[in-house]
Motif scaffolding. Structure first.
Motif, PDB file in Angstrom:
ATOM      1  N   ASP A  71     -29.037  61.099  45.927  1.00 15.36           N
ATOM      2  CA  ASP A  71     -28.444  61.600  47.252  1.00 15.36           C
ATOM      3  C   ASP A  71     -27.138  62.335  46.879  1.00 15.36           C
ATOM      4  OD1 ASP A  71     -26.963  59.410  46.305  1.00 15.36           O
ATOM      5  OD2 ASP A  71     -26.237  58.653  48.290  1.00 15.36           O
ATOM      6  N   LEU A  72     -27.011  62.883  45.487  1.00 16.83           N
ATOM      7  CA  LEU A  72     -25.744  63.461  45.058  1.00 16.83           C
ATOM      8  C   LEU A  72     -26.149  64.944  45.125  1.00 16.83           C
ATOM      9  CD1 LEU A  72     -24.451  61.378  42.026  1.00 16.83           C
ATOM     10  CD2 LEU A  72     -23.912  61.079  44.303  1.00 16.83           C
ATOM     11  N   LYS A  73     -25.018  65.742  45.574  1.00 18.24           N
ATOM     12  CA  LYS A  73     -25.064  67.181  45.589  1.00 18.24           C
ATOM     13  C   LYS A  73     -23.823  67.586  44.655  1.00 18.24           C
ATOM     14  CE  LYS A  73     -26.548  71.277  46.973  1.00 18.24           C
ATOM     15  NZ  LYS A  73     -28.030  71.651  46.815  1.00 18.24           N
ATOM     16  N   LEU A  74     -23.687  68.305  43.431  1.00 14.88           N
ATOM     17  CA  LEU A  74     -22.808  68.662  42.516  1.00 14.88           C
ATOM     18  C   LEU A  74     -21.969  69.723  43.126  1.00 14.88           C
ATOM     19  CD1 LEU A  74     -24.425  68.036  39.235  1.00 14.88           C
ATOM     20  CD2 LEU A  74     -23.234  66.377  40.775  1.00 14.88           C
ATOM     21  N   SER A  75     -22.364  70.481  44.098  1.00 17.82           N
ATOM     22  CA  SER A  75     -21.346  71.289  44.931  1.00 17.82           C
ATOM     23  C   SER A  75     -22.045  71.507  46.141  1.00 17.82           C
ATOM     24  CB  SER A  75     -21.543  72.889  44.017  1.00 17.82           C
ATOM     25  OG  SER A  75     -22.723  73.288  44.315  1.00 17.82           O
ATOM     26  N   ALA A  76     -21.277  72.259  47.037  1.00 26.81           N
ATOM     27  CA  ALA A  76     -21.472  72.362  48.493  1.00 26.81           C
ATOM     28  C   ALA A  76     -22.165  73.841  48.714  1.00 26.81           C
ATOM     29  CB  ALA A  76     -20.308  72.361  49.200  1.00 26.81           C
ATOM     30  N   ARG A  77     -22.985  74.070  47.773  1.00 27.89           N
ATOM     31  CA  ARG A  77     -23.672  75.373  47.847  1.00 27.89           C
ATOM     32  C   ARG A  77     -24.724  75.405  48.926  1.00 27.89           C
ATOM     33  NH1 ARG A  77     -25.698  75.426  42.245  1.00 27.89           N
ATOM     34  NH2 ARG A  77     -25.786  73.610  42.642  1.00 27.89           N
TER      35      ARG A  77
ATOM     36  N   ILE B 252     -21.435  58.416  33.389  1.00 26.40           N
ATOM     37  CA  ILE B 252     -21.232  59.431  34.323  1.00 26.40           C
ATOM     38  C   ILE B 252     -21.943  60.813  33.951  1.00 26.40           C
ATOM     39  CG2 ILE B 252     -19.375  61.238  34.850  1.00 26.40           C
ATOM     40  CD1 ILE B 252     -17.508  59.011  34.438  1.00 26.40           C
ATOM     41  N   ALA B 253     -22.084  60.961  32.512  1.00 24.66           N
ATOM     42  CA  ALA B 253     -23.091  62.172  32.144  1.00 24.66           C
ATOM     43  C   ALA B 253     -24.569  62.095  32.402  1.00 24.66           C
ATOM     44  CB  ALA B 253     -22.980  62.144  30.725  1.00 24.66           C
ATOM     45  N   THR B 254     -24.886  60.732  32.285  1.00 26.27           N
ATOM     46  CA  THR B 254     -26.606  60.738  32.868  1.00 26.27           C
ATOM     47  C   THR B 254     -26.706  60.684  34.387  1.00 26.27           C
ATOM     48  OG1 THR B 254     -26.631  59.192  31.057  1.00 26.27           O
ATOM     49  CG2 THR B 254     -28.265  58.801  32.887  1.00 26.27           C
ATOM     50  N   THR B 255     -25.521  60.109  35.138  1.00 25.79           N
ATOM     51  CA  THR B 255     -25.807  60.306  36.460  1.00 25.79           C
ATOM     52  C   THR B 255     -25.858  61.737  37.043  1.00 25.79           C
ATOM     53  OG1 THR B 255     -24.836  58.245  36.779  1.00 25.79           O
ATOM     54  CG2 THR B 255     -24.844  59.477  38.893  1.00 25.79           C
ATOM     55  N   LEU B 256     -24.707  62.562  36.461  1.00 37.70           N
ATOM     56  CA  LEU B 256     -24.824  64.040  36.762  1.00 37.70           C
ATOM     57  C   LEU B 256     -25.883  64.906  36.271  1.00 37.70           C
ATOM     58  CD1 LEU B 256     -21.049  64.687  35.614  1.00 37.70           C
ATOM     59  CD2 LEU B 256     -21.935  64.437  37.843  1.00 37.70           C
ATOM     60  N   ALA B 257     -26.556  64.512  35.094  1.00 36.69           N
ATOM     61  CA  ALA B 257     -27.791  65.162  34.805  1.00 36.69           C
ATOM     62  C   ALA B 257     -28.871  64.905  35.707  1.00 36.69           C
ATOM     63  CB  ALA B 257     -28.169  64.666  33.436  1.00 36.69           C
ATOM     64  N   TRP B 258     -29.101  63.654  36.021  1.00 34.78           N
ATOM     65  CA  TRP B 258     -30.365  63.399  37.005  1.00 34.78           C
ATOM     66  C   TRP B 258     -29.979  63.974  38.571  1.00 34.78           C
ATOM     67  CZ3 TRP B 258     -34.218  61.869  35.222  1.00 34.78           C
ATOM     68  CH2 TRP B 258     -34.498  60.947  34.318  1.00 34.78           C
ATOM     69  N   ALA B 259     -28.807  63.974  38.906  1.00 33.35           N
ATOM     70  CA  ALA B 259     -28.552  64.852  40.170  1.00 33.35           C
ATOM     71  C   ALA B 259     -28.696  66.278  39.892  1.00 33.35           C
ATOM     72  CB  ALA B 259     -27.042  64.537  40.328  1.00 33.35           C
ATOM     73  N   ALA B 260     -28.444  66.878  38.937  1.00 31.43           N
ATOM     74  CA  ALA B 260     -28.598  68.094  38.750  1.00 31.43           C
ATOM     75  C   ALA B 260     -30.006  68.502  38.793  1.00 31.43           C
ATOM     76  CB  ALA B 260     -27.877  68.913  37.353  1.00 31.43           C
ATOM     77  N   LEU B 261     -30.971  67.668  38.143  1.00 31.88           N
ATOM     78  CA  LEU B 261     -32.358  67.835  38.180  1.00 31.88           C
ATOM     79  C   LEU B 261     -32.846  67.662  39.532  1.00 31.88           C
ATOM     80  CD1 LEU B 261     -34.886  68.071  36.190  1.00 31.88           C
ATOM     81  CD2 LEU B 261     -35.040  65.961  36.264  1.00 31.88           C
ATOM     82  N   HIS B 262     -32.464  66.726  40.364  1.00 35.21           N
ATOM     83  CA  HIS B 262     -32.784  66.572  41.484  1.00 35.21           C
ATOM     84  C   HIS B 262     -32.461  67.899  42.408  1.00 35.21           C
ATOM     85  CE1 HIS B 262     -34.182  62.424  41.098  1.00 35.21           C
ATOM     86  NE2 HIS B 262     -33.188  61.807  41.103  1.00 35.21           N
TER      87      HIS B 262
ATOM     88  N   GLU C 273     -18.957  59.039  46.517  1.00 32.79           N
ATOM     89  CA  GLU C 273     -17.897  59.449  47.525  1.00 32.79           C
ATOM     90  C   GLU C 273     -17.270  60.711  47.096  1.00 32.79           C
ATOM     91  OE1 GLU C 273     -14.132  57.053  46.995  1.00 32.79           O
ATOM     92  OE2 GLU C 273     -15.295  55.277  47.467  1.00 32.79           O
ATOM     93  N   SER C 274     -17.683  61.295  45.755  1.00 31.77           N
ATOM     94  CA  SER C 274     -17.168  62.588  45.481  1.00 31.77           C
ATOM     95  C   SER C 274     -18.198  63.681  45.670  1.00 31.77           C
ATOM     96  CB  SER C 274     -16.530  62.693  44.003  1.00 31.77           C
ATOM     97  OG  SER C 274     -15.525  61.925  43.835  1.00 31.77           O
ATOM     98  N   TYR C 275     -19.424  63.317  45.352  1.00 32.38           N
ATOM     99  CA  TYR C 275     -20.527  64.063  45.367  1.00 32.38           C
ATOM    100  C   TYR C 275     -21.796  64.005  46.229  1.00 32.38           C
ATOM    101  CZ  TYR C 275     -18.323  66.105  41.421  1.00 32.38           C
ATOM    102  OH  TYR C 275     -17.185  66.229  40.386  1.00 32.38           O
ATOM    103  N   SER C 276     -21.587  62.945  47.344  1.00 33.71           N
ATOM    104  CA  SER C 276     -22.530  62.607  48.084  1.00 33.71           C
ATOM    105  C   SER C 276     -22.921  63.967  48.939  1.00 33.71           C
ATOM    106  CB  SER C 276     -22.246  61.226  49.099  1.00 33.71           C
ATOM    107  OG  SER C 276     -23.191  61.115  50.091  1.00 33.71           O
ATOM    108  N   ALA C 277     -24.026  64.244  49.455  1.00 27.82           N
ATOM    109  CA  ALA C 277     -24.621  65.349  50.127  1.00 27.82           C
ATOM    110  C   ALA C 277     -23.807  65.100  51.638  1.00 27.82           C
ATOM    111  CB  ALA C 277     -26.198  65.140  50.376  1.00 27.82           C
ATOM    112  N   LEU C 278     -23.520  63.963  52.119  1.00 30.11           N
ATOM    113  CA  LEU C 278     -22.939  63.689  53.320  1.00 30.11           C
ATOM    114  C   LEU C 278     -21.392  63.907  53.224  1.00 30.11           C
ATOM    115  CD1 LEU C 278     -25.345  60.997  54.533  1.00 30.11           C
ATOM    116  CD2 LEU C 278     -25.461  63.267  55.034  1.00 30.11           C
TER     117      LEU C 278
END
Length: 322
Positions: free
Chosen positions: A31-37, A124-134, A308-313
């Protein structure tokens, strides 16, 4: 049952990370979105919108015509109404490769609570990598230790994430002491080499304690931030920030020993003031470069804070959190 819930207790613990633990973090990244694009409408030119303007299909604004503008983009209605040539500007759609840089040097091999800083950075690095792949981003990265580094070419593939995880574990398992050698790679050297790897338009997430961030690092970060989106993920341990102990503590740099007094308020205040001064300097440099920074402690609920920082909501990312 809670024990069978894959979202339960995803935060890593201990001095070293395991592949099974890193693989489980993919559940926390869903459920992470690394930017608001917003998604682009054409997958031929890229899956995301960027701030780059050009011959895209998403209308941005009308402005005065400038020499060199394509006459096909002239807004004839506005031009006729104002008697001054105006042209339409569109958002150009581009791919945005995402690079994750993880520090696994000796100074990261320290922790007083749930895990070591090296494990927190890997989490942190792993979670960001999985989020980017999603999010269908092309994922790559760079993992570096005291004397070596390895970069992963960005790919929109699970194999790219798995390759990143394998190198995270490999470098993590090489750590045996928090005492750095004289020939340790500096952060400035890594950032310099990162300019070779990072293509314009990439998003960079740098996970480190930034203990050796200096003027040379700031210059390299300035050059990187001109063409890429950089975010610093600052990792620290509570004991580095505040020294509080009822007993005397013995510390060593591998050559000399020193006993820290117990309940010495003046010493503890000086310890905390030194940390706050270094952190304030790092935050000041980030603000000067307009580079966001997030701080994470080894005692934090890392997955909760990332949500908190990168949730899509989430309405907005919270930067410079300490």
């Amino acid at each position: 049952m809670i024990a069978n819930n894959p979202l339960h207790n995803l935060n890593l613990r201990g001095a070293y990370c395991e592949l099974a633990d890193l693989l489980r973090l993919r559940f926390a990244a869903q459920d992470l979105k690394l930017s608001a694009r917003r998604p682009a409408r054409s997958l031929l030119t890229g899956g995301e919108r960027t701030r780059m303007r050009g011959r895209g299909i998403d209308f941005e604004e009308v402005r005065l015509y400038q020499p060199g503008d394509d006459i096909r983009t002239i807004d004839w209605r506005v031009t006729a109404r104002t008697q001054v040539p105006h042209t339409k500007v569109f958002h150009e759609e581009r791919e945005r490769p995402l690079l994750i840089i993880a520090d696994q040097r000796a100074t990261m091999f320290f922790g007083s609570r749930l895990c070591f800083k090296s494990v927190t950075a890997a989490s942190i690095a792993t979670t960001l990598a999985w989020a980017a792949l999603h999010n269908s981003d092309r994922v790559g990265g760079l993992v570096f230790g005291d004397t070596a580094q390895h970069d992963i070419r960005p790919r929109r593939s699970k194999h790219a994430v798995l390759e990143l995880l394998q190198h995270l574990i490999s470098f993590n398992r090489q750590l045996t002491t928090p005492v750095a050698s004289a020939s340790t790679l500096s952060l400035a050297e890594i950032l310099t080499d990162l300019r070779r790897i990072a293509k314009p338009g990439s998003a960079l997430f740098i996970c480190s304690d930034f203990h050796d961030f200096d003027d040379a690092c700031e210059q390299q970060l300035f050059e990187l931030s001109r063409h890429t989106e950089v975010t610093l993920m600052h990792v620290f341990d509570p004991l580095e920030r505040q020294l509080s102990s009822n007993v005397a503590l013995t510390i060593s740099n591998g050559q000399q020993r020193c006993v820290l007094p117990a309940n010495d308020r003046a010493f503890q205040q000086a310890w905390q003031a030194n940390y706050e001064q270094r952190l304030a300097e790092l935050v000041k440099r980030c603000k000067r470069l307009q580079v966001p920074m997030l701080s994470y402690s080894t005692a934090d609920d890392i997955q909760g804070l990332l949500r908190e920082s990168y949730s899509a909501l989430a309405p907005k990312k919270k930067h410079h959190r300490n």
